[in-house]
Motif scaffolding. Structure first.
Motif: not given
Length: 70
Positions: A54-55, A5, A19-21, A30, A51, A49, A32
């Motif tokens: 949250d978004r 995403e 990006s969310r990986t 996962e 971990t 980045y 961001l």
């Protein structure tokens, strides 16, 4: 890095892509990740980045960043 995403945010005066990986540095994880370029004249490139956020929290953190005038 395998992005599942992506979205755009503002970091100071810069446009950033977040990006969310599903994979990051060769590991299934996962994360961001934000990529952006700072303002002139330096135009430094940044990658931030996490971990652990949250978004909404990560987007809020990025929106709070301000670049120094020098």
């Amino acid at each position: 890095m395998k992005a599942v995403e992506t979205w755009k945010v503002q970091v100071g005066s810069a446009d950033a892509t977040v990006s969310r990986t599903s994979h990051f540095f060769g590991h299934e994880k996962e994360v961001l990740v934000a990529h952006f370029e700072g303002p002139p004249p330096a135009r430094r490139r940044y990658m931030i980045y996490t971990t652990r956020l949250d978004r909404a929290a990560f987007d809020g953190l990025l929106a709070a960043i301000r670049f120094s005038p020098k």
